[in-house]
Design an enzyme around this catalytic site. Structure first.
Site, PDB file in Angstrom:
ATOM      1  N   ARG A 147      -2.510  -3.424  -2.379  1.00 32.09           N
ATOM      2  CA  ARG A 147      -1.287  -4.188  -2.076  1.00 32.09           C
ATOM      3  C   ARG A 147      -0.983  -4.348  -0.595  1.00 32.09           C
ATOM      4  O   ARG A 147       0.035  -4.966  -0.248  1.00 32.09           O
ATOM      5  CB  ARG A 147      -0.050  -3.579  -2.770  1.00 32.09           C
ATOM      6  N   ASP A 148      -1.811  -3.828   0.292  1.00 30.83           N
ATOM      7  CA  ASP A 148      -1.522  -4.004   1.723  1.00 30.83           C
ATOM      8  C   ASP A 148      -2.817  -4.122   2.531  1.00 30.83           C
ATOM      9  O   ASP A 148      -2.958  -3.513   3.594  1.00 30.83           O
ATOM     10  CB  ASP A 148      -0.676  -2.841   2.237  1.00 30.83           C
ATOM     11  N   ILE A 149      -3.750  -4.921   2.020  1.00 28.66           N
ATOM     12  CA  ILE A 149      -4.995  -5.152   2.750  1.00 28.66           C
ATOM     13  C   ILE A 149      -4.692  -6.058   3.946  1.00 28.66           C
ATOM     14  O   ILE A 149      -4.089  -7.129   3.805  1.00 28.66           O
ATOM     15  CB  ILE A 149      -6.053  -5.809   1.837  1.00 28.66           C
TER      16      ILE A 149
END
Length: 301
Positions: free
Chosen positions: A63-65
């Protein structure tokens, strides 16, 4: 391709993780001086996708690449960092995204992440990886010129400027298409798995890269075997005319213990010297176990 976690503890009501230290720089740091070369960028994305493939196989969505969460180690391998926003909850559970709230980094968030209450799955990571790909190829995030408060709307409604329309950027059409598919607005229009991303990107970088690697490995193997064969032939031809005390160095072998004939199980050790059982040849390492001189001396009939 994922930074390892070794332990989790609580001290004085403070939670902390003990994780692997990676001596390197993030992709965000790497592009501060300009975009990455195409091959380098492709290999970075392939490595990141390998890490995501493993995580997704475990039911984990990152969810935070983004570039600052992908680090290049001293060997050139890219590893995924910071699973602080990751979730393992099933999208089928009621209240899935409502309970988690809107999460991610606006420059790289998938459209479905920008909507509170929208269900998400692993394909949001593929979108974010596509945004990261865009960034490292161009030197800027997809919607870099849009105000922060409007970035989420841009991910929902707008297409980023094509890579080849940016100053000084020249990207093959095939690679532009790959980035565009990773960044498709609807999850069903993207690559469906990280493995599909790997396969697509490898069509850009891997043929020359793999062929060169295979050639180097093949040449090294042929070279080692040729050196051993030549030494054996010379030994056979010259042995009758040699003084047993004579010393002649025949060939320098590297990775010699990996050759079938020279495996440690087939040799008898004496200090730094090895004699192949059943043959009148000696291997001298001179204290350097990763290389050896193949000699015909100290003959034993």
């Amino acid at each position: 391709n994922i930074v390892s976690s070794y332990d989790a503890e609580v001290i004085d009501q403070t939670l902390f993780l003990v994780i692997e230290y990676v001596d390197g720089q993030t992709l965000a740091e790497r592009v501060t001086d300009g975009p990455m070369q195409i091959n380098e960028a492709c290999r970075a994305i392939i490595d990141a996708a390998k890490g995501l493939s493993h995580a997704h196989g475990m039911g984990i969505i990152h969810r935070d690449i983004k570039p600052s969460n992908l680090i290049v180690d001293s060997d050139g391998n890219v590893k995924v960092l910071d699973f602080g926003l990751a979730t393992t909850r099933s999208p089928s559970q009621p209240g899935y995204e409502e309970a988690l709230g809107r999460a991610g980094t606006p420059d790289y968030m998938a459209p479905e992440q920008a909507k509170i209450g929208q269900t998400i799955d692993h394909r949001c990571d593929i979108y974010s990886l596509g945004c990261t790909f865009y960034h490292i190829l161009s030197g800027q995030a997809p919607f870099a010129d849009i105000r922060k408060n409007d970035k989420l709307k841009a991910h929902l409604e707008m297409m980023p400027l094509p890579l080849n329309r940016l100053d000084g950027i020249h990207i093959p059409k095939e690679l532009q298409n790959i980035v565009a598919k990773m960044m498709a607005k609807h999850p069903e229009d993207r690559y469906q798995t990280a493995d599909e991303v790997i396969q697509a990107v490898q069509t850009i970088v891997s043929p020359p890269f793999n062929r060169r690697t295979a050639n180097l490995v093949g040449m090294a193997g042929v070279g080692c075997l040729a050196a051993l064969s030549i030494a054996l032939i010379i030994y056979r031809e010259l042995k009758p005319r040699l003084d047993p005390a004579q010393y002649a160095e025949m060939a320098l072998l590297t990775n010699w213990k990996e050759l079938p004939l020279l495996k440690p199980s087939n040799v008898a050790a004496g200090n730094d010297r090895y004699r192949i059982e059943g043959n009148s040849l000696w291997i001298d390492t001179y204290g350097q176990p990763e290389q050896a001189w193949l000699n015909y001396r100290h003959f034993r009939s």
